[in-house]
Scaffold this motif. Structure first.
Motif, PDB file in Angstrom:
ATOM      1  N   SER A  30      75.268 -39.723 -78.650  1.00  0.00           N
ATOM      2  CA  SER A  30      75.965 -38.675 -77.901  1.00  0.00           C
ATOM      3  C   SER A  30      77.191 -39.313 -77.234  1.00  0.00           C
ATOM      4  CB  SER A  30      75.054 -38.095 -76.822  1.00  0.00           C
ATOM      5  OG  SER A  30      74.875 -39.050 -75.793  1.00  0.00           O
ATOM      6  N   HIS A  31      78.071 -38.448 -76.734  1.00  0.00           N
ATOM      7  CA  HIS A  31      79.270 -38.953 -76.048  1.00  0.00           C
ATOM      8  C   HIS A  31      78.889 -39.858 -74.872  1.00  0.00           C
ATOM      9  CE1 HIS A  31      83.281 -39.011 -74.386  1.00  0.00           C
ATOM     10  NE2 HIS A  31      82.806 -38.579 -73.236  1.00  0.00           N
ATOM     11  N   GLY A  32      77.940 -39.396 -74.069  1.00  0.00           N
ATOM     12  CA  GLY A  32      77.541 -40.170 -72.883  1.00  0.00           C
ATOM     13  C   GLY A  32      76.946 -41.521 -73.250  1.00  0.00           C
ATOM     14  N   MET A  33      76.139 -41.549 -74.318  1.00  0.00           N
ATOM     15  CA  MET A  33      75.545 -42.832 -74.754  1.00  0.00           C
ATOM     16  C   MET A  33      76.652 -43.796 -75.188  1.00  0.00           C
ATOM     17  SD  MET A  33      72.454 -41.227 -76.998  1.00  0.00           S
ATOM     18  CE  MET A  33      71.629 -42.679 -77.625  1.00  0.00           C
ATOM     19  N   SER A  34      77.644 -43.267 -75.887  1.00  0.00           N
ATOM     20  CA  SER A  34      78.750 -44.122 -76.343  1.00  0.00           C
ATOM     21  C   SER A  34      79.542 -44.660 -75.147  1.00  0.00           C
ATOM     22  CB  SER A  34      79.699 -43.340 -77.259  1.00  0.00           C
ATOM     23  OG  SER A  34      79.001 -42.900 -78.388  1.00  0.00           O
ATOM     24  N   ARG A  35      79.745 -43.787 -74.129  1.00  0.00           N
ATOM     25  CA  ARG A  35      80.456 -44.256 -72.928  1.00  0.00           C
ATOM     26  C   ARG A  35      79.673 -45.386 -72.282  1.00  0.00           C
ATOM     27  NH1 ARG A  35      84.855 -44.167 -73.532  1.00  0.00           N
ATOM     28  NH2 ARG A  35      85.377 -44.493 -71.391  1.00  0.00           N
ATOM     29  N   ARG A  36      78.341 -45.218 -72.190  1.00  0.00           N
ATOM     30  CA  ARG A  36      77.518 -46.242 -71.529  1.00  0.00           C
ATOM     31  C   ARG A  36      77.602 -47.569 -72.284  1.00  0.00           C
ATOM     32  NH1 ARG A  36      71.837 -44.185 -71.290  1.00  0.00           N
ATOM     33  NH2 ARG A  36      72.375 -42.250 -72.310  1.00  0.00           N
ATOM     34  N   LEU A  37      77.573 -47.488 -73.627  1.00  0.00           N
ATOM     35  CA  LEU A  37      77.677 -48.724 -74.408  1.00  0.00           C
ATOM     36  C   LEU A  37      79.055 -49.373 -74.209  1.00  0.00           C
ATOM     37  CD1 LEU A  37      76.595 -50.788 -76.400  1.00  0.00           C
ATOM     38  CD2 LEU A  37      77.315 -49.270 -78.272  1.00  0.00           C
ATOM     39  N   SER A  38      80.088 -48.566 -74.092  1.00  0.00           N
ATOM     40  CA  SER A  38      81.434 -49.127 -73.891  1.00  0.00           C
ATOM     41  C   SER A  38      81.520 -49.898 -72.570  1.00  0.00           C
ATOM     42  CB  SER A  38      82.485 -48.011 -73.914  1.00  0.00           C
ATOM     43  OG  SER A  38      82.519 -47.429 -75.198  1.00  0.00           O
ATOM     44  N   VAL A  39      80.823 -49.394 -71.556  1.00  0.00           N
ATOM     45  CA  VAL A  39      80.810 -50.121 -70.268  1.00  0.00           C
ATOM     46  C   VAL A  39      80.036 -51.433 -70.415  1.00  0.00           C
ATOM     47  CG1 VAL A  39      80.096 -50.044 -67.846  1.00  0.00           C
ATOM     48  CG2 VAL A  39      81.088 -48.005 -68.907  1.00  0.00           C
ATOM     49  N   VAL A  40      78.915 -51.375 -71.118  1.00  0.00           N
ATOM     50  CA  VAL A  40      78.120 -52.599 -71.364  1.00  0.00           C
ATOM     51  C   VAL A  40      78.991 -53.660 -72.044  1.00  0.00           C
ATOM     52  CG1 VAL A  40      76.240 -53.541 -72.773  1.00  0.00           C
ATOM     53  CG2 VAL A  40      75.867 -51.453 -71.452  1.00  0.00           C
ATOM     54  N   LEU A  41      79.722 -53.243 -73.073  1.00  0.00           N
ATOM     55  CA  LEU A  41      80.546 -54.199 -73.830  1.00  0.00           C
ATOM     56  C   LEU A  41      81.665 -54.779 -72.969  1.00  0.00           C
ATOM     57  CD1 LEU A  41      80.699 -52.250 -77.210  1.00  0.00           C
ATOM     58  CD2 LEU A  41      79.519 -54.428 -76.791  1.00  0.00           C
ATOM     59  N   ALA A  42      82.224 -53.945 -72.091  1.00  0.00           N
ATOM     60  CA  ALA A  42      83.293 -54.428 -71.210  1.00  0.00           C
ATOM     61  C   ALA A  42      82.769 -55.473 -70.222  1.00  0.00           C
ATOM     62  CB  ALA A  42      83.918 -53.254 -70.457  1.00  0.00           C
ATOM     63  N   ALA A  43      81.495 -55.292 -69.820  1.00  0.00           N
ATOM     64  CA  ALA A  43      80.945 -56.141 -68.754  1.00  0.00           C
ATOM     65  C   ALA A  43      80.246 -57.390 -69.264  1.00  0.00           C
ATOM     66  CB  ALA A  43      79.961 -55.321 -67.925  1.00  0.00           C
ATOM     67  N   LEU A  44      79.937 -57.438 -70.579  1.00  0.00           N
ATOM     68  CA  LEU A  44      79.067 -58.494 -71.125  1.00  0.00           C
ATOM     69  C   LEU A  44      79.477 -59.911 -70.707  1.00  0.00           C
ATOM     70  CD1 LEU A  44      76.750 -59.353 -73.073  1.00  0.00           C
ATOM     71  CD2 LEU A  44      78.482 -59.476 -74.876  1.00  0.00           C
ATOM     72  N   HIS A  45      80.752 -60.227 -70.839  1.00  0.00           N
ATOM     73  CA  HIS A  45      81.196 -61.617 -70.639  1.00  0.00           C
ATOM     74  C   HIS A  45      81.632 -61.893 -69.201  1.00  0.00           C
ATOM     75  CE1 HIS A  45      84.561 -59.102 -71.711  1.00  0.00           C
ATOM     76  NE2 HIS A  45      85.403 -59.981 -71.227  1.00  0.00           N
ATOM     77  N   GLU A  46      81.268 -61.003 -68.268  1.00  0.00           N
ATOM     78  CA  GLU A  46      81.624 -61.159 -66.860  1.00  0.00           C
ATOM     79  C   GLU A  46      83.106 -61.484 -66.712  1.00  0.00           C
ATOM     80  OE1 GLU A  46      78.452 -63.971 -65.578  1.00  0.00           O
ATOM     81  OE2 GLU A  46      77.713 -62.179 -64.546  1.00  0.00           O
ATOM     82  N   PRO A  47      83.966 -60.556 -67.151  1.00  0.00           N
ATOM     83  CA  PRO A  47      85.401 -60.844 -67.177  1.00  0.00           C
ATOM     84  C   PRO A  47      85.997 -60.972 -65.777  1.00  0.00           C
ATOM     85  CG  PRO A  47      85.006 -58.530 -67.593  1.00  0.00           C
ATOM     86  CD  PRO A  47      83.661 -59.180 -67.577  1.00  0.00           C
ATOM     87  N   ALA A  48      87.115 -61.691 -65.717  1.00  0.00           N
ATOM     88  CA  ALA A  48      87.843 -61.841 -64.446  1.00  0.00           C
ATOM     89  C   ALA A  48      88.445 -60.511 -64.016  1.00  0.00           C
ATOM     90  CB  ALA A  48      88.946 -62.891 -64.605  1.00  0.00           C
ATOM     91  N   VAL A  49      88.815 -59.701 -65.023  1.00  0.00           N
ATOM     92  CA  VAL A  49      89.400 -58.387 -64.730  1.00  0.00           C
ATOM     93  C   VAL A  49      88.651 -57.342 -65.562  1.00  0.00           C
ATOM     94  CG1 VAL A  49      91.491 -56.971 -64.835  1.00  0.00           C
ATOM     95  CG2 VAL A  49      91.665 -59.406 -64.231  1.00  0.00           C
ATOM     96  N   LEU A  50      88.024 -56.407 -64.877  1.00  0.00           N
ATOM     97  CA  LEU A  50      87.229 -55.372 -65.548  1.00  0.00           C
ATOM     98  C   LEU A  50      87.994 -54.057 -65.494  1.00  0.00           C
ATOM     99  CD1 LEU A  50      84.461 -54.545 -66.807  1.00  0.00           C
ATOM    100  CD2 LEU A  50      83.644 -54.145 -64.472  1.00  0.00           C
ATOM    101  N   LEU A  51      88.303 -53.510 -66.682  1.00  0.00           N
ATOM    102  CA  LEU A  51      89.096 -52.285 -66.786  1.00  0.00           C
ATOM    103  C   LEU A  51      88.218 -51.178 -67.352  1.00  0.00           C
ATOM    104  CD1 LEU A  51      92.191 -53.937 -68.529  1.00  0.00           C
ATOM    105  CD2 LEU A  51      91.974 -53.381 -66.083  1.00  0.00           C
ATOM    106  N   LEU A  52      87.934 -50.186 -66.560  1.00  0.00           N
ATOM    107  CA  LEU A  52      87.056 -49.099 -67.002  1.00  0.00           C
ATOM    108  C   LEU A  52      87.848 -47.794 -66.988  1.00  0.00           C
ATOM    109  CD1 LEU A  52      83.859 -50.009 -64.904  1.00  0.00           C
ATOM    110  CD2 LEU A  52      84.394 -50.659 -67.270  1.00  0.00           C
ATOM    111  N   ASP A  53      88.146 -47.292 -68.200  1.00  0.00           N
ATOM    112  CA  ASP A  53      88.925 -46.062 -68.320  1.00  0.00           C
ATOM    113  C   ASP A  53      87.960 -44.896 -68.538  1.00  0.00           C
ATOM    114  OD1 ASP A  53      90.904 -44.220 -68.611  1.00  0.00           O
ATOM    115  OD2 ASP A  53      91.935 -45.221 -70.270  1.00  0.00           O
TER     116      ASP A  53
END
Ligand code: ATP
Length: 233
Positions: free
Chosen positions: A138-161
Motif C-alpha cells: 500500500s502507499h503507507g507501507m511504501s512510505r514507511r519503508l522509504s523512511v527505514v531506508l533513509a535512516a538505515l545508515h544513521e546519516p549525518a543529514v536526514l531528509l524526509l520528504d
C-alpha cells in the motif's frame, strides 16, 4: 549539540526546470541535533529544495553545502552523507524490503547493518513483510519503508520528504522516533510536510516556502494554525 558550522547551508538557491522556476532565492541554515520542518502549499518548492539537498537535482544557481559537501561540485559526497526519503518513488517494485536494505548497505559499504535493519523493519511493522515484493505494498507501507531506508545508515543529514503522507499512527510514531533518535545522535533533520501538527511535534524550527521563496522561519511552536494560513495566502 550544534557544531560550529550548520550542517546544511543554502544561500540564494534557484532551481529552474525549463520555463518553471521551482525555487527562486531560498536561504536556510539547519544545525546538527536539530529538526527543521519545511512547509508550504502545493508547488511551493519544498520537494525541489529537498532534491537539491539530497544531491539528486543540481542547483541552477546559489550555494548549497551539506555536511561540508558542495551540492553543485560534489553531488556524490552529498549522497554519501544524507539519508533521503523522496516524496514519491525510489523503490524497486520487484524487490523485497530486505533486498532494499541489502542493496542500500552494499552501496554504502556497510559491514554490519542486519540488526539495525531488522530493528527498523520491526519498529515500522514491516517485519512480517520483509520478504514480500514491494510492488504489492500500500502507499503507507511504501512510505514507511522509504523512511527505514533513509535512516538505515544513521546519516549525518536526514531528509524526509512527506514521510507522514498516508501513513497510519504506528508508522507516524515510528517516524517521530527516527527523527528523535537522529537528533539525539547529533544529526541534522529536514522534514517536509503539509501536516502542521506533526511538523510541530517533530521539529523545533519551521520554515515556510511560498512560490519558491522562504517567507518565514520561526520556532515551530509559534506556527499556530492562524499564523500558518496567513503565510500561505
Ligand atoms: N521536473 C520538473 N519539471 C518541471 N517543473 C517542475 C519539476 N519539478 C517541480 N516542478 C515545478 O516546480 C514547482 C515546485 O514544485 P515542488 O514539487 O518543489 O513543490 P512542493 O512544495 O514540494 O509541492 P507539493 O506540496 O505539491 O509536493 C511546481 O510549480 C512544480 O510544478
Amino acid at each position: 549539540m550544534d557544531q560550529i558550522a550548520p550542517a546544511v547551508v543554502v544561500r540564494d538557491l534557484h532551481v529552474r526546470f525549463g520555463d518553471v522556476e521551482a525555487v527562486s532565492g531560498v536561504d536556510l541554515a539547519a544545525g546538527n541535533g536539530r529538526a527543521t520542518a519545511l512547509l508550504g502549499r502545493n508547488g511551493a518548492g519544498k520537494s525541489t529544495t529537498m532534491k537539491v539537498l539530497a544531491g539528486v537535482v543540481p542547483p541552477t544557481s546559489g550555494q548549497v553545502t551539506v555536511a561540508g559537501h558542495d551540492a553543485e561540485t560534489d553531488a556524490i559526497g552529498v549522497k554519501r552523507v544524507v539519508g533521503y526519503c523522496p516524496d514519491v518513488g525510489g523503490l524497486v517494485p520487484r524487490a523485497t524490503p530486505w533486498e532494499h536494505l541489502q542493496l542500500s548497505a552494499r552501496l554504502r559499504r556497510m559491514d554490519t547493518w542486519e540488526d539495525r535493519g531488522r530493528d527498523l523493519l520491526e519498529r515500522f511493522e514491516l517485519g512480517d513483510v520483509a520478504h514480500r515484493v514491494v510492488g504489492g505494498f500500500s502507499h503507507g507501507m511504501s512510505r514507511r519503508l522509504s523512511v527505514v531506508l533513509a535512516a538505515l545508515h544513521e546519516p549525518a543529514v536526514l531528509l524526509l520528504d512527506e514521510p507522514f503522507d498516508g501513513v497510519d499512527p504506528i508508522g507516524v510514531d515510528a517516524t517521530l522516533e527516527v527523527v528523535a533518535d537522529a537528533r539525539a545522535r547529533g544529526a541534522c533533520v529536514l522534514l517536509s510536510t503539509h501536516l502542521r501538527d506533526l511538523a510541530l511535534e517533530a521539529c523545533g524550527t519551521a520554515i515556510v516556502l511560498r512560490g519558491g521563496n522562504r517567507v518565514a522561519e520561526m520556532q515551530a511552536a509559534e506556527l499556530t494554525g492562524e499564523a500558518y494560513r496567513a503565510l500561505l495566502d
